[in-house]
Design a protein around this motif. Sequence first.
Motif, mmCIF file in Angstrom:
data_model
loop_
_atom_site.group_PDB
_atom_site.id
_atom_site.type_symbol
_atom_site.label_atom_id
_atom_site.label_comp_id
_atom_site.label_asym_id
_atom_site.label_seq_id
_atom_site.Cartn_x
_atom_site.Cartn_y
_atom_site.Cartn_z
ATOM 1 N N GLY B 61 29.241 27.856 26.685
ATOM 2 C CA GLY B 61 30.292 28.131 25.733
ATOM 3 C C GLY B 61 30.448 29.316 25.234
ATOM 4 N N THR B 62 29.556 30.316 25.402
ATOM 5 C CA THR B 62 29.873 31.867 24.867
ATOM 6 C C THR B 62 30.553 32.441 25.795
ATOM 7 O OG1 THR B 62 27.657 32.453 25.975
ATOM 8 C CG2 THR B 62 27.263 31.703 23.741
ATOM 9 N N VAL B 63 31.170 33.713 25.473
ATOM 10 C CA VAL B 63 32.137 34.094 26.277
ATOM 11 C C VAL B 63 31.621 35.280 27.203
ATOM 12 C CG1 VAL B 63 34.141 35.780 25.970
ATOM 13 C CG2 VAL B 63 33.646 34.005 24.151
ATOM 14 N N PHE B 64 31.984 35.000 28.481
ATOM 15 C CA PHE B 64 31.810 35.925 29.713
ATOM 16 C C PHE B 64 32.670 36.991 29.715
ATOM 17 C CE2 PHE B 64 32.091 36.748 34.245
ATOM 18 C CZ PHE B 64 30.899 37.452 34.573
ATOM 19 N N ALA B 65 34.053 36.688 29.506
ATOM 20 C CA ALA B 65 34.901 37.771 29.632
ATOM 21 C C ALA B 65 36.071 37.510 29.082
ATOM 22 C CB ALA B 65 35.306 37.893 31.080
ATOM 23 N N ASP B 66 36.595 38.624 28.486
ATOM 24 C CA ASP B 66 38.181 38.611 27.777
ATOM 25 C C ASP B 66 39.096 38.744 28.879
ATOM 26 O OD1 ASP B 66 40.109 38.712 25.981
ATOM 27 O OD2 ASP B 66 39.547 40.720 24.917
ATOM 28 N N ALA B 67 39.910 37.964 29.157
ATOM 29 C CA ALA B 67 40.674 37.874 30.458
ATOM 30 C C ALA B 67 42.213 37.677 30.009
ATOM 31 C CB ALA B 67 40.033 36.670 31.185
ATOM 32 N N TYR B 68 42.981 38.180 31.076
ATOM 33 C CA TYR B 68 44.359 37.856 31.254
ATOM 34 C C TYR B 68 44.254 37.406 32.783
ATOM 35 C CZ TYR B 68 46.202 40.755 27.436
ATOM 36 O OH TYR B 68 46.283 40.983 26.008
ATOM 37 N N VAL B 69 45.142 36.320 32.921
ATOM 38 C CA VAL B 69 45.522 36.035 34.196
ATOM 39 C C VAL B 69 47.116 36.041 34.452
ATOM 40 C CG1 VAL B 69 45.614 33.994 35.713
ATOM 41 C CG2 VAL B 69 43.782 34.062 34.438
ATOM 42 N N ALA B 70 47.581 36.677 35.497
ATOM 43 C CA ALA B 70 48.761 37.055 35.951
ATOM 44 C C ALA B 70 49.194 36.499 37.111
ATOM 45 C CB ALA B 70 49.056 38.774 35.846
ATOM 46 N N ARG B 71 50.359 35.867 37.356
ATOM 47 C CA ARG B 71 50.748 35.476 38.651
ATOM 48 C C ARG B 71 51.500 36.505 39.342
ATOM 49 N NH1 ARG B 71 54.104 29.737 39.725
ATOM 50 N NH2 ARG B 71 54.518 30.347 42.009
ATOM 51 N N ASP B 72 51.095 36.563 40.494
ATOM 52 C CA ASP B 72 51.882 37.653 41.357
ATOM 53 C C ASP B 72 52.211 36.948 42.681
ATOM 54 O OD1 ASP B 72 52.781 40.111 42.374
ATOM 55 O OD2 ASP B 72 50.641 40.543 43.058
ATOM 56 N N ASP B 73 53.596 36.475 42.521
ATOM 57 C CA ASP B 73 54.157 35.633 43.869
ATOM 58 C C ASP B 73 53.036 34.395 43.882
ATOM 59 O OD1 ASP B 73 55.847 34.733 45.514
ATOM 60 O OD2 ASP B 73 55.667 36.358 46.731
ATOM 61 N N GLU B 74 52.558 34.526 45.095
ATOM 62 C CA GLU B 74 51.628 33.230 45.392
ATOM 63 C C GLU B 74 50.087 33.728 45.008
ATOM 64 O OE1 GLU B 74 52.719 29.928 46.064
ATOM 65 O OE2 GLU B 74 54.673 30.863 45.377
ATOM 66 N N ALA B 75 49.894 34.908 44.438
ATOM 67 C CA ALA B 75 48.533 35.335 44.307
ATOM 68 C C ALA B 75 48.571 35.460 42.801
ATOM 69 C CB ALA B 75 48.567 36.749 44.905
ATOM 70 N N TYR B 76 47.127 35.973 42.241
ATOM 71 C CA TYR B 76 46.828 36.097 40.942
ATOM 72 C C TYR B 76 46.214 37.361 40.598
ATOM 73 C CZ TYR B 76 48.390 31.166 40.739
ATOM 74 O OH TYR B 76 49.145 30.284 40.825
ATOM 75 N N PHE B 77 46.446 37.886 39.543
ATOM 76 C CA PHE B 77 45.462 39.168 39.153
ATOM 77 C C PHE B 77 44.658 38.422 38.233
ATOM 78 C CE2 PHE B 77 49.484 42.029 39.975
ATOM 79 C CZ PHE B 77 48.590 42.855 40.897
ATOM 80 N N LEU B 78 43.354 38.769 38.072
ATOM 81 C CA LEU B 78 42.268 38.317 37.110
ATOM 82 C C LEU B 78 42.076 39.810 36.692
ATOM 83 C CD1 LEU B 78 40.771 36.174 35.445
ATOM 84 C CD2 LEU B 78 39.129 36.305 37.096
ATOM 85 N N VAL B 79 42.372 39.927 35.368
ATOM 86 C CA VAL B 79 42.173 41.460 34.175
ATOM 87 C C VAL B 79 41.360 40.986 33.440
ATOM 88 C CG1 VAL B 79 43.360 43.209 33.196
ATOM 89 C CG2 VAL B 79 44.585 41.942 35.066
ATOM 90 N N CYS B 80 40.041 41.693 33.102
ATOM 91 C CA CYS B 80 38.941 41.248 32.400
ATOM 92 C C CYS B 80 38.284 42.540 31.581
ATOM 93 C CB CYS B 80 38.035 40.630 33.047
ATOM 94 S SG CYS B 80 38.273 38.911 33.592
ATOM 95 N N GLU B 81 38.005 42.418 30.635
ATOM 96 C CA GLU B 81 36.997 43.302 29.922
ATOM 97 C C GLU B 81 35.763 42.441 29.656
ATOM 98 O OE1 GLU B 81 38.649 46.361 26.866
ATOM 99 O OE2 GLU B 81 39.664 44.602 26.651
ATOM 100 N N GLY B 82 34.751 43.045 29.819
ATOM 101 C CA GLY B 82 33.236 42.437 29.643
ATOM 102 C C GLY B 82 32.590 42.678 30.940
ATOM 103 N N PRO B 83 32.530 41.985 31.678
ATOM 104 C CA PRO B 83 31.812 42.043 32.966
ATOM 105 C C PRO B 83 32.297 43.399 33.880
ATOM 106 C CG PRO B 83 33.320 40.360 33.398
ATOM 107 C CD PRO B 83 33.405 40.683 32.009
ATOM 108 N N SER B 84 31.120 43.835 34.531
ATOM 109 C CA SER B 84 31.896 44.686 35.530
ATOM 110 C C SER B 84 32.588 44.162 36.656
ATOM 111 C CB SER B 84 30.487 45.407 36.409
ATOM 112 O OG SER B 84 29.825 44.428 37.225
ATOM 113 N N ALA B 85 33.107 44.997 37.659
ATOM 114 C CA ALA B 85 33.964 44.264 38.745
ATOM 115 C C ALA B 85 33.005 43.621 39.686
ATOM 116 C CB ALA B 85 34.473 45.367 39.509
#
Lengths: 100, 342
Positions: B61-85
């Motif tokens: 339950g602790t936080v791994f990443a601060d994230a945005y999810v964005a829909r790009d047509d039928e795909a998604y961007f997962l944009v995060c701070e915290g972990p490396s790529a």
Amino acid sequence: MTPVLMAWLEHRAQQLARVRRVLIEDLKVQREPDEIDPDAPLFGTGLGLDSVDAVELVVSLETEFGFRLDDDALARPSMRTVNSLVDLVMRKTGGSHVAP
Amino acid sequence: MSLRDELRALRTGTALCDESATVALRLSGAAAFATLDRLCPIALALQDTQLKPTLLLCEDGTVFADAYVARDDEAYFLVCEGPSAAELEAWVRQHATGPELEVTRLDGSHRWLSVHGPFAWDLLATCLGGDVVGMPYLTFLRGASGVVCFRAGKTGEFGYELLVPNAEVEALRAGLEQHGREWDLTRVSLAAIDHCALENWFFNIRAEGKAGLTPLELGLQWRLTPGKDAVGSAAVKAHRASARVTCLVSEGAMSPGDVVTHDGAPAGKVLAAVDSPFVGKWVGVVLMDLPLAVPGVGGFVVGGHAARTSSPPVINNRSLYVSPQRHTWADRDSSEFPPLAL
């Protein structure tokens, strides 16, 4: 903790409960009261209210607490989080948002 | 350039930052949505070009990443701070719901630039086109030459995160700086962005996010949809918090790790703090015992100085009062804008 502070905290907790009830019953926020974080943003992120909800929120607060919210300079910063709304309610209902 | 000058540009003008702690993946394929749905504790009903802020949680339950999810047509961007790529990619693959998942790391092919400030939209419109002006908060725009513009800042002012193909970075930065002279564009550091984020009570995974807390203590339940089953959500539901992050304001300095007392007894611990020039005081993120995790309470002492809790944000952001329909850069000194300090 002094009895005066305890009484103020109890009063503030009651006002927080009333604001949360307004958000759930009038604004249709789909959460239990204790799932509404006191510092959650009201608009955009957070509870996700929009500009139409803002009008409904003002009307609901005026009805619930019996004050008029016509001072824009006070209102705009107060409409940002649940806690800032409670601060507003405390000031508008004759109390203080700052503990004695 | 002093931090104070950087903050003034961020709060009243236009600012360009080319430092970033953000990483992005692009997820596509038949298992993309199901994988993200398993990872994200918030409901992912997204329209094309829409973003949703959420968290990625560890099983405890602790936080791994601060994230945005964005829909790009039928795909998604997962944009995060915290972990490396690399850590983020491994996390996604570990939780993939099926083999038909394509994960593309964007750290090798793209760089992040960001533009902030109450007049950022005015400057960006000259470089990316007028559509920037009408972008709703939490959406993105597909610009020319593969540039993706996310409207999702963490300073409380207008903010645009630009995901730029490597080949376009120099040209875009040069264009921004050339046009930006008219807007007094100022280069700012990630430290200045983080400073503004704290003043505006945006979660910072590189500050209070390092304390091993759950969304209950961090006041981030709004990043979770009640009842949704995702990685870590069961642990959060079972957890009972005894403290919550609270905004503490003091005339004197405070530092991460400082103990906060009330009536002489320990009441909390400072997780992050900044000296706010606009407020004229120190502002801290304190993990406060629940009975006192309430704004408006005085009688605290931290670092030998008196302190009081407050309702964040502590800034009356200029961007709340600047309207792209009514204002331009020429209005920047208008007396209709209230002071930044509440």
